[in-house]
Motif scaffolding. Structure first.
Motif, short mmCIF file in Angstrom:
data_model
loop_
_atom_site.label_atom_id
_atom_site.label_comp_id
_atom_site.label_asym_id
_atom_site.label_seq_id
_atom_site.Cartn_x
_atom_site.Cartn_y
_atom_site.Cartn_z
N ARG A 86 0.82 -1.21 0.00
CA ARG A 86 0.00 0.00 0.00
C ARG A 86 0.86 1.26 0.00
NH1 ARG A 86 -4.61 -1.99 3.15
NH2 ARG A 86 -4.88 0.03 4.15
N GLY A 87 2.14 1.07 -0.32
CA GLY A 87 2.97 2.24 -0.63
C GLY A 87 3.76 2.84 0.51
N ALA A 88 3.75 2.24 1.69
CA ALA A 88 4.50 2.85 2.80
C ALA A 88 5.99 2.85 2.50
CB ALA A 88 4.25 2.07 4.09
N MET A 89 6.68 3.87 3.00
CA MET A 89 8.14 3.88 2.90
C MET A 89 8.66 2.72 3.74
SD MET A 89 10.28 7.27 3.69
CE MET A 89 10.39 8.25 2.23
N LEU A 90 9.65 2.01 3.23
CA LEU A 90 10.13 0.83 3.97
C LEU A 90 11.13 1.19 5.04
CD1 LEU A 90 10.25 -1.42 0.86
CD2 LEU A 90 9.07 -2.04 2.97
N CYS A 91 12.01 2.13 4.74
CA CYS A 91 13.02 2.55 5.71
C CYS A 91 12.78 4.01 6.07
CB CYS A 91 14.43 2.41 5.13
SG CYS A 91 14.84 0.73 4.66
N GLY A 92 12.40 4.24 7.30
CA GLY A 92 12.19 5.62 7.76
C GLY A 92 13.47 6.21 8.31
N ASP A 93 14.46 5.35 8.62
CA ASP A 93 15.72 5.84 9.18
C ASP A 93 16.69 6.19 8.06
OD1 ASP A 93 14.76 5.26 11.65
OD2 ASP A 93 15.71 3.28 11.74
N ARG A 94 17.64 7.01 8.39
CA ARG A 94 18.67 7.38 7.41
C ARG A 94 19.48 6.15 7.01
NH1 ARG A 94 18.94 11.99 4.96
NH2 ARG A 94 18.88 13.21 6.86
N HIS A 95 19.84 5.33 8.00
CA HIS A 95 20.62 4.12 7.70
C HIS A 95 20.44 3.11 8.81
CE1 HIS A 95 23.95 5.23 10.52
NE2 HIS A 95 23.54 6.44 10.23
N GLY A 96 20.86 1.87 8.56
CA GLY A 96 20.70 0.82 9.56
C GLY A 96 21.03 -0.51 8.94
N ASN A 97 20.62 -1.58 9.62
CA ASN A 97 20.80 -2.92 9.07
C ASN A 97 19.44 -3.61 9.04
OD1 ASN A 97 21.30 -5.97 9.23
ND2 ASN A 97 23.27 -5.16 8.59
N ALA A 98 19.07 -4.12 7.87
CA ALA A 98 17.75 -4.71 7.71
C ALA A 98 17.72 -6.15 8.21
CB ALA A 98 17.36 -4.67 6.24
N GLY A 99 18.90 -6.69 8.59
CA GLY A 99 18.96 -8.12 8.92
C GLY A 99 18.81 -8.91 7.63
N LYS A 100 18.01 -9.98 7.69
CA LYS A 100 17.86 -10.83 6.49
C LYS A 100 16.85 -10.25 5.50
CE LYS A 100 19.16 -15.39 8.18
NZ LYS A 100 19.80 -15.01 9.43
N ALA A 101 15.99 -9.34 5.99
CA ALA A 101 14.90 -8.88 5.13
C ALA A 101 14.45 -7.48 5.54
CB ALA A 101 13.72 -9.84 5.26
N PHE A 102 13.89 -6.76 4.55
CA PHE A 102 13.15 -5.54 4.86
C PHE A 102 11.75 -5.97 5.28
CE2 PHE A 102 16.14 -3.63 1.70
CZ PHE A 102 16.72 -2.69 2.55
N ILE A 103 11.30 -5.48 6.42
CA ILE A 103 9.94 -5.81 6.88
C ILE A 103 9.14 -4.51 6.96
CG2 ILE A 103 8.54 -6.86 8.71
CD1 ILE A 103 11.05 -8.43 9.55
N CYS A 104 8.07 -4.45 6.20
CA CYS A 104 7.27 -3.23 6.19
C CYS A 104 6.58 -3.07 7.55
CB CYS A 104 6.25 -3.26 5.06
SG CYS A 104 5.27 -1.75 4.99
N SER A 105 6.65 -1.87 8.09
CA SER A 105 6.10 -1.65 9.43
C SER A 105 4.57 -1.57 9.42
CB SER A 105 6.67 -0.36 10.02
OG SER A 105 6.34 0.74 9.19
#
Ligand code: FES
Ligand SMILES: [Fe+2]
Length: 436
Positions: A86-105
């Protein structure tokens, strides 16, 4: 205002002057996003910003919020920062580590770091619909093209066009010069960068980068103050640290600036020759040169250290100062707002003192906290205010017009203070803006 043809631009750019609307008209800014920033190669970041699998860094490419991420096979992906659900931004932080996957909040969809959808909660809800995990529309959209040159990652949002190598052309010397100065042939980024939002159109920043007419005027007071202290220290202790020279160099008289050459390529890239004399003979530098000779041999070391560049501008979005291991990435936000990211780098394998030199320049000249940067920012704002007013329609780039040497399309200024770089940038701008 001149009549608009050819995408609304005919008559706005002449060889030696441009109409003020190219800086102030929001419709032209929108066209710049489509025809320039969404087409050509734009700097995303350095590979060392994302050293481990899952590491990501968010970055603005044109109007698009993007994610640069390291995959588990060590490759780098650049993705649109948008969930396909539904179009949410996946990463709201400037940087980080996604681990194994990006998980939409929002609803928990999961994606591999290369954008491939991994799992959807209650997947049976999609049975019989056209939106199941085997539909490519369920993946995070990827940048059309990603390329890297010596660790510097660029993105193009257009499927077609010149390759990254073709885009860089001779201006790739910016990265060769920076990396070759490292005994190990590589640089790594120093986290994190300064971010400055200047209240002006983006082109005003780029014009300033190779404007050898302004430093001894705009930065005169900062240069003079440093020169007084530099002389005083030299009198008392024999030699002042190089840091003072970074600033006192701004007192270089105009006649000397006029002897510095610029080389201007058809795609808008420009090189400003060095003027600061950055090869002192202090013990730290001598030690560094010893390390360099060990890695490269005597002749190659000489060849590397005698490259004499101050700035390389990669049009439209990057200004690199290779001998001081820094760069500024230009991210236009609106017609009158521009973000610059100011990064600096370590030379891998070089003694710590050589890094301190880059840090000194970063803090003293490129930091938003210095008088130097503040002086420029004030001028950028004043320029934009003047250009947005009805006080006159044209911007003059007449200085030494008609006096440059044209070497098969490469313009070489005979005078350092020639406005050749600005004329050349608009030559490239017109070509890109006129394109489909
Ligand atoms: S918007 Fe991302 S999972 Fe729904
Ligand atoms: Fe300046």
């Amino acid at each position: 205002m001149p009549r608009k043809k050819n995408g609304g631009l005919a008559g706005l750019v002449e060889p030696d002057r441009v109409h003020r609307s190219v800086y102030a008209d929001p419709a032209i800014f929108e066209r710049e996003m489509d025809h320039i920033f969404h087409k050509t190669w734009i700097y995303a970041g350095h590979e060392s910003q994302v050293p481990k699998p899952g590491d990501y860094y968010t970055v603005q490419i044109g109007r698009q919020p993007m994610i640069m991420v390291r995959n588990k096979d060590r490759s780098i992906s650049v993705l649109y920062n948008r969930c396909p659900h539904r179009g949410a931004m996946l990463c709201g932080d400037r940087h980080g580590n996604a681990g194994k996957a990006f998980i939409c909040s929002y609803h928990g969809w999961q994606f591999e770091t290369d954008g491939q959808v991994r799992s959807i909660p209650l997947p049976q809800g999609y049975e019989g619909t056209r939106f199941s995990t085997d539909n490519p529309d369920c993946n995070i959209k990827r940048a059309a093209r990603v390329g890297s040159y010596r660790g510097f990652v660029f993105v193009s949002l257009a499927e077609d066009g010149e390759t990254l190598e073709e885009f860089l052309g001779d201006a790739k010397v910016a990265f060769d010069d920076m990396c070759d100065r490292a005994p190990k042939g590589e640089v790594e980024v120093v986290p994190t960068c300064f971010r400055v939002v200047q209240k002006s159109n983006w082109k005003i920043f780029l014009e300033n980068q190779l404007d050898a007419l302004h430093p001894s005027i705009t930065h005169e007071s900062a240069g003079r103050a440093a020169q007084i202290v530099e002389k005083d220290i030299a009198k008392r202790s024999g030699k002042a640290p190089l840091d003072y020279h970074y600033l006192s160099a701004f007192t270089t008289p105009l006649s000397k600036w006029d002897q510095v050459q610029t080389v201007n390529y058809p795609n808008g890239h420009c090189i400003l020759q060095g003027y600061m004399g950055l090869r002192p003979t202090d013990p730290d530098t001598l030690e560094y040169e010893k390390v360099m000779r060990k890695h490269y041999g005597k002749d190659r070391t000489e060849e590397i250290l005698s490259v004499n560049i101050h700035h390389v501008l990669l049009y439209p979005g990057l200004s690199v100062q290779s001998p001081l291991q820094q760069l500024r990435a230009v991210r236009p936000l609106s017609v009158d707002r521009t973000l610059t990211e100011i990064w600096h780098f370590r030379l891998k394998g070089a003694p710590e003192a050589i890094y301190r030199r880059a840090l000194g320049y970063y803090n003293l000249v490129n930091s938003p906290a210095t008088m130097v940067n503040a002086d420029d920012l004030e001028n950028f704002w004043k320029c934009h205010q003047g250009l947005a007013s009805d006080g006159g329609d044209w911007v003059s780039f007449h200085r030494n017009a008609g006096q440059d040497d044209d070497d098969e399309g490469v313009i070489k200024s005979r005078f350092g203070t020639s406005e050749a770089p600005m004329r050349n940038q608009f030559r490239a701008w017109s070509d890109m803006m006129a394109g489909a």
